[in-house]
Motif scaffolding. Structure first.
Motif, PDB file in Angstrom:
ATOM      1  N   PRO A 145     -11.646  -9.008  62.193  1.00 20.73           N
ATOM      2  CA  PRO A 145     -12.708  -8.164  62.757  1.00 20.73           C
ATOM      3  C   PRO A 145     -12.129  -7.237  63.820  1.00 20.73           C
ATOM      4  CG  PRO A 145     -13.329 -10.486  62.747  1.00 20.73           C
ATOM      5  CD  PRO A 145     -11.865 -10.432  62.458  1.00 20.73           C
ATOM      6  N   LEU A 146     -12.751  -6.062  63.974  1.00 24.09           N
ATOM      7  CA  LEU A 146     -12.339  -5.098  64.987  1.00 24.09           C
ATOM      8  C   LEU A 146     -13.463  -4.950  66.013  1.00 24.09           C
ATOM      9  CD1 LEU A 146     -10.651  -2.541  62.541  1.00 24.09           C
ATOM     10  CD2 LEU A 146      -9.535  -4.284  63.962  1.00 24.09           C
ATOM     11  N   ASP A 147     -13.513  -3.832  66.713  1.00 25.67           N
ATOM     12  CA  ASP A 147     -14.501  -3.642  67.775  1.00 25.67           C
ATOM     13  C   ASP A 147     -15.170  -2.281  67.579  1.00 25.67           C
ATOM     14  OD1 ASP A 147     -16.021  -3.675  70.050  1.00 25.67           O
ATOM     15  OD2 ASP A 147     -14.348  -3.382  71.433  1.00 25.67           O
ATOM     16  N   HIS A 148     -16.238  -2.260  66.790  1.00 21.87           N
ATOM     17  CA  HIS A 148     -16.970  -1.027  66.506  1.00 21.87           C
ATOM     18  C   HIS A 148     -18.432  -1.237  66.887  1.00 21.87           C
ATOM     19  CE1 HIS A 148     -17.595   2.855  64.844  1.00 21.87           C
ATOM     20  NE2 HIS A 148     -18.121   2.486  63.692  1.00 21.87           N
ATOM     21  N   THR A 149     -19.295  -0.286  66.562  1.00 20.68           N
ATOM     22  CA  THR A 149     -20.710  -0.412  66.909  1.00 20.68           C
ATOM     23  C   THR A 149     -21.463  -1.310  65.934  1.00 20.68           C
ATOM     24  OG1 THR A 149     -21.149   1.623  65.677  1.00 20.68           O
ATOM     25  CG2 THR A 149     -20.795   1.817  68.061  1.00 20.68           C
ATOM     26  N   ILE A 150     -20.901  -1.538  64.738  1.00 14.65           N
ATOM     27  CA  ILE A 150     -21.391  -2.555  63.822  1.00 14.65           C
ATOM     28  C   ILE A 150     -20.182  -3.372  63.377  1.00 14.65           C
ATOM     29  CG2 ILE A 150     -23.323  -1.140  63.030  1.00 14.65           C
ATOM     30  CD1 ILE A 150     -21.783  -0.678  60.411  1.00 14.65           C
ATOM     31  N   TYR A 151     -20.437  -4.452  62.639  1.00 15.66           N
ATOM     32  CA  TYR A 151     -19.325  -5.297  62.202  1.00 15.66           C
ATOM     33  C   TYR A 151     -18.356  -4.479  61.357  1.00 15.66           C
ATOM     34  CZ  TYR A 151     -16.669  -9.098  60.172  1.00 15.66           C
ATOM     35  OH  TYR A 151     -15.649  -9.923  59.779  1.00 15.66           O
ATOM     36  N   CYS A 152     -17.081  -4.524  61.721  1.00 16.97           N
ATOM     37  CA  CYS A 152     -16.061  -3.709  61.073  1.00 16.97           C
ATOM     38  C   CYS A 152     -14.767  -4.508  61.012  1.00 16.97           C
ATOM     39  CB  CYS A 152     -15.849  -2.411  61.851  1.00 16.97           C
ATOM     40  SG  CYS A 152     -14.705  -1.252  61.064  1.00 16.97           S
ATOM     41  N   MET A 153     -13.974  -4.237  59.974  1.00 19.75           N
ATOM     42  CA  MET A 153     -12.761  -5.023  59.732  1.00 19.75           C
ATOM     43  C   MET A 153     -11.541  -4.123  59.545  1.00 19.75           C
ATOM     44  SD  MET A 153     -14.294  -7.760  56.970  1.00 19.75           S
ATOM     45  CE  MET A 153     -14.986  -6.467  55.940  1.00 19.75           C
ATOM     46  N   GLY A 154     -10.378  -4.725  59.730  1.00 25.27           N
ATOM     47  CA  GLY A 154      -9.117  -4.127  59.350  1.00 25.27           C
ATOM     48  C   GLY A 154      -8.437  -5.025  58.339  1.00 25.27           C
ATOM     49  N   GLN A 221     -10.054   0.524  71.021  1.00 25.21           N
ATOM     50  CA  GLN A 221      -8.758  -0.114  71.232  1.00 25.21           C
ATOM     51  C   GLN A 221      -8.994  -1.607  71.462  1.00 25.21           C
ATOM     52  OE1 GLN A 221      -6.553   1.459  74.523  1.00 25.21           O
ATOM     53  NE2 GLN A 221      -4.720   0.248  74.095  1.00 25.21           N
ATOM     54  N   THR A 222      -8.290  -2.443  70.698  1.00 23.72           N
ATOM     55  CA  THR A 222      -8.540  -3.879  70.761  1.00 23.72           C
ATOM     56  C   THR A 222      -7.281  -4.671  70.449  1.00 23.72           C
ATOM     57  OG1 THR A 222      -9.774  -5.702  69.753  1.00 23.72           O
ATOM     58  CG2 THR A 222      -9.404  -3.784  68.375  1.00 23.72           C
ATOM     59  N   ASP A 223      -7.143  -5.813  71.094  1.00 20.56           N
ATOM     60  CA  ASP A 223      -6.002  -6.697  70.838  1.00 20.56           C
ATOM     61  C   ASP A 223      -6.018  -7.246  69.411  1.00 20.56           C
ATOM     62  OD1 ASP A 223      -5.077  -6.320  73.403  1.00 20.56           O
ATOM     63  OD2 ASP A 223      -5.896  -8.197  74.188  1.00 20.56           O
ATOM     64  N   GLN A 224      -7.204  -7.316  68.809  1.00 24.76           N
ATOM     65  CA  GLN A 224      -7.277  -7.800  67.433  1.00 24.76           C
ATOM     66  C   GLN A 224      -6.529  -6.875  66.476  1.00 24.76           C
ATOM     67  OE1 GLN A 224     -11.651  -8.086  67.774  1.00 24.76           O
ATOM     68  NE2 GLN A 224     -11.484 -10.138  66.929  1.00 24.76           N
ATOM     69  N   ALA A 225      -6.563  -5.586  66.754  1.00 18.51           N
ATOM     70  CA  ALA A 225      -5.812  -4.632  65.931  1.00 18.51           C
ATOM     71  C   ALA A 225      -4.321  -4.841  66.103  1.00 18.51           C
ATOM     72  CB  ALA A 225      -6.194  -3.201  66.312  1.00 18.51           C
ATOM     73  N   GLN A 258      -4.160   8.506  72.050  1.00 20.44           N
ATOM     74  CA  GLN A 258      -3.307   7.722  72.941  1.00 20.44           C
ATOM     75  C   GLN A 258      -3.541   6.231  72.761  1.00 20.44           C
ATOM     76  OE1 GLN A 258      -3.990   8.369  77.129  1.00 20.44           O
ATOM     77  NE2 GLN A 258      -1.993   7.563  77.713  1.00 20.44           N
ATOM     78  N   GLN A 259      -4.786   5.829  72.606  1.00 23.21           N
ATOM     79  CA  GLN A 259      -5.095   4.412  72.418  1.00 23.21           C
ATOM     80  C   GLN A 259      -4.527   3.888  71.107  1.00 23.21           C
ATOM     81  OE1 GLN A 259      -9.333   4.708  72.803  1.00 23.21           O
ATOM     82  NE2 GLN A 259      -9.329   4.317  75.013  1.00 23.21           N
ATOM     83  N   LYS A 265       2.524   0.864  69.468  1.00 24.91           N
ATOM     84  CA  LYS A 265       3.669   0.489  70.307  1.00 24.91           C
ATOM     85  C   LYS A 265       3.689  -1.010  70.583  1.00 24.91           C
ATOM     86  CE  LYS A 265       5.879   1.577  74.740  1.00 24.91           C
ATOM     87  NZ  LYS A 265       5.797   2.430  75.969  1.00 24.91           N
ATOM     88  N   GLN A 266       2.542  -1.557  70.951  1.00 26.51           N
ATOM     89  CA  GLN A 266       2.484  -2.979  71.279  1.00 26.51           C
ATOM     90  C   GLN A 266       2.651  -3.861  70.051  1.00 26.51           C
ATOM     91  OE1 GLN A 266      -0.641  -4.149  74.162  1.00 26.51           O
ATOM     92  NE2 GLN A 266      -1.002  -1.973  74.472  1.00 26.51           N
ATOM     93  N   ALA A 267       2.283  -3.338  68.874  1.00 25.75           N
ATOM     94  CA  ALA A 267       2.415  -4.107  67.634  1.00 25.75           C
ATOM     95  C   ALA A 267       3.801  -3.959  67.015  1.00 25.75           C
ATOM     96  CB  ALA A 267       1.360  -3.668  66.631  1.00 25.75           C
ATOM     97  N   HIS A 268       4.633  -3.104  67.607  1.00 28.53           N
ATOM     98  CA  HIS A 268       5.999  -2.888  67.121  1.00 28.53           C
ATOM     99  C   HIS A 268       6.018  -2.470  65.646  1.00 28.53           C
ATOM    100  CE1 HIS A 268       7.493  -4.576  70.891  1.00 28.53           C
ATOM    101  NE2 HIS A 268       6.698  -5.620  70.710  1.00 28.53           N
ATOM    102  N   VAL A 269       5.127  -1.543  65.306  1.00 32.25           N
ATOM    103  CA  VAL A 269       5.122  -1.033  63.943  1.00 32.25           C
ATOM    104  C   VAL A 269       6.195   0.040  63.811  1.00 32.25           C
ATOM    105  CG1 VAL A 269       2.647  -1.493  63.805  1.00 32.25           C
ATOM    106  CG2 VAL A 269       3.437   0.833  64.275  1.00 32.25           C
ATOM    107  N   LYS A 270       6.529   0.376  62.576  1.00 36.21           N
ATOM    108  CA  LYS A 270       7.560   1.397  62.357  1.00 36.21           C
ATOM    109  C   LYS A 270       6.988   2.810  62.347  1.00 36.21           C
ATOM    110  CE  LYS A 270      10.780  -1.532  59.768  1.00 36.21           C
ATOM    111  NZ  LYS A 270      11.501  -1.719  58.481  1.00 36.21           N
ATOM    112  N   ARG A 271       5.773   2.947  61.848  1.00 32.35           N
ATOM    113  CA  ARG A 271       5.218   4.282  61.650  1.00 32.35           C
ATOM    114  C   ARG A 271       3.705   4.235  61.810  1.00 32.35           C
ATOM    115  NH1 ARG A 271       6.759   9.157  59.494  1.00 32.35           N
ATOM    116  NH2 ARG A 271       5.419  10.208  57.975  1.00 32.35           N
ATOM    117  N   LEU A 272       3.145   5.266  62.444  1.00 26.71           N
ATOM    118  CA  LEU A 272       1.710   5.344  62.701  1.00 26.71           C
ATOM    119  C   LEU A 272       1.145   6.605  62.067  1.00 26.71           C
ATOM    120  CD1 LEU A 272      -0.951   4.544  64.200  1.00 26.71           C
ATOM    121  CD2 LEU A 272      -0.068   5.841  66.169  1.00 26.71           C
TER     122      LEU A 272
END
Length: 313
Positions: A145-154, A221-225, A258-259, A265-272
């Protein structure tokens, strides 16, 4: 593995950007295409590509806002027409999404008198399903789950590691005749030839690491992401607003450039890859969005409709 963006806009269609839909092409890996969200006119966007709707076997819906699902009934109907007129047998379809997606689809089809030539298998998900939601011999998919105005997922798509390749020439030089013994070594089994031990590990290369792609729905922006995207080869993150609009973004359940870059950056991904761009950003303003993201995470890009790239490990 390739990714193609069929719509990169936020909220409503615009001249420059259609609403959200993303195709993950797994043709080389499993002869399939997986679709992530299906905003209005997605099937029209598909007509501008080489995508065949009958190759789409799974659809992952992030949430039930209209700009992510209003194209679904039309696409499902058109897919039915195409499969019924081809030599291929109609392929069943899996739809993953929030609770309510089945009611939405079936009501739309029923009220419009639409009949499909294939079955839909619905997988309705809520927060209790967080974690692995699909797995087979080649891929697995995780949801958070993510953080949106309704239930949303990644969704996090993980290609499983591939076994190392057999060095056939070296094995032949070691005196192993081509045939069943080759198969045993390839499967990791040691064999004996004329009293000599042939160790499979000496003739099999290292495993090839599978690729990881994380595709997020709308979110603040959320730590779950971050947790979902950790170590990904590619992260697709919404960036509806520029950095100076952080308050508006939060009020509307969205992220800034920026978010999104901070998550990468915090997830140490290779490409965004940044998508779900507000229609207010055109021309030079898009360049400014890229600059903002790159200040935090250098390997950041704002995508446009029909952008396509091969996902590198």
């Amino acid at each position: 593995m390739e990714i193609q963006f069929l719509g990169t806009g936020a909220g409503q269609p615009a001249k420059q950007r259609n609403v959200t839909s993303i195709a993950l092409k797994l043709l080389a890996e499993r002869h399939e295409i997986w679709l992530f969200d299906c905003g209005e006119a997605t099937q029209h966007q598909i007509l501008e590509t080489n995508i065949r709707p009958r190759k789409i076997t799974k659809i992952f819906i992030t949430h039930l806002h209209g700009d992510h699902i209003f194209g679904l009934p039309g696409f499902l109907s058109s897919r039915s027409f195409q499969t019924s007129s081809s030599d291929d047998q109609p392929q069943n379809l899996d739809i993953y999404g929030p609770v309510g997606i089945k009611n939405y689809v079936m009501t739309s089809l029923r009220l419009s008198g639409s009949k499909l030539s294939y079955r839909i298998h619905f997988h309705e998900l809520d927060a209790s399903h967080a974690g692995q939601i699909f797995s087979d011999e080649t891929f697995e998919v995780h949801m958070s789950p993510l953080d949106h105005t309704i239930y949303c997922m990644g969704y996090r798509v993980v290609e499983k590691d591939k076994k190392g390749e057999l060095d056939a020439q070296a094995l032949k030089a070691a005196g192993v005749p081509f045939g069943p013994l080759f198969g045993k070594v390839k499967n990791g089994q040691d064999i004996e030839i004329d009293g000599n031990l042939i160790k499979a590990a000496d003739f099999i290369g290292p495993d090839k690491r599978g690729r990881v792609v994380t595709i997020l729905g709308d979110t603040r922006q959320t730590d779950q992401a971050i947790r979902l995207a950790i170590g990904s080869d590619l992260l697709v993150h919404e960036a509806t607003y520029e950095a100076s609009e952080a308050k508006i973004a939060r009020n509307h359940g969205h992220s800034t450039t920026q978010q999104a870059a901070e998550v990468a950056k915090q997830a140490h991904v290779k490409r965004l890859l940044l998508t779900h761009i507000s229609a207010r950003y055109v021309g030079p303003l898009v360049t400014q969005l890229v600059k903002e993201a790159k200040q935090t995470f250098e390997n950041s890009y704002v995508v446009k409709d029909f952008y396509e790239e091969v996902i590198q490990p």
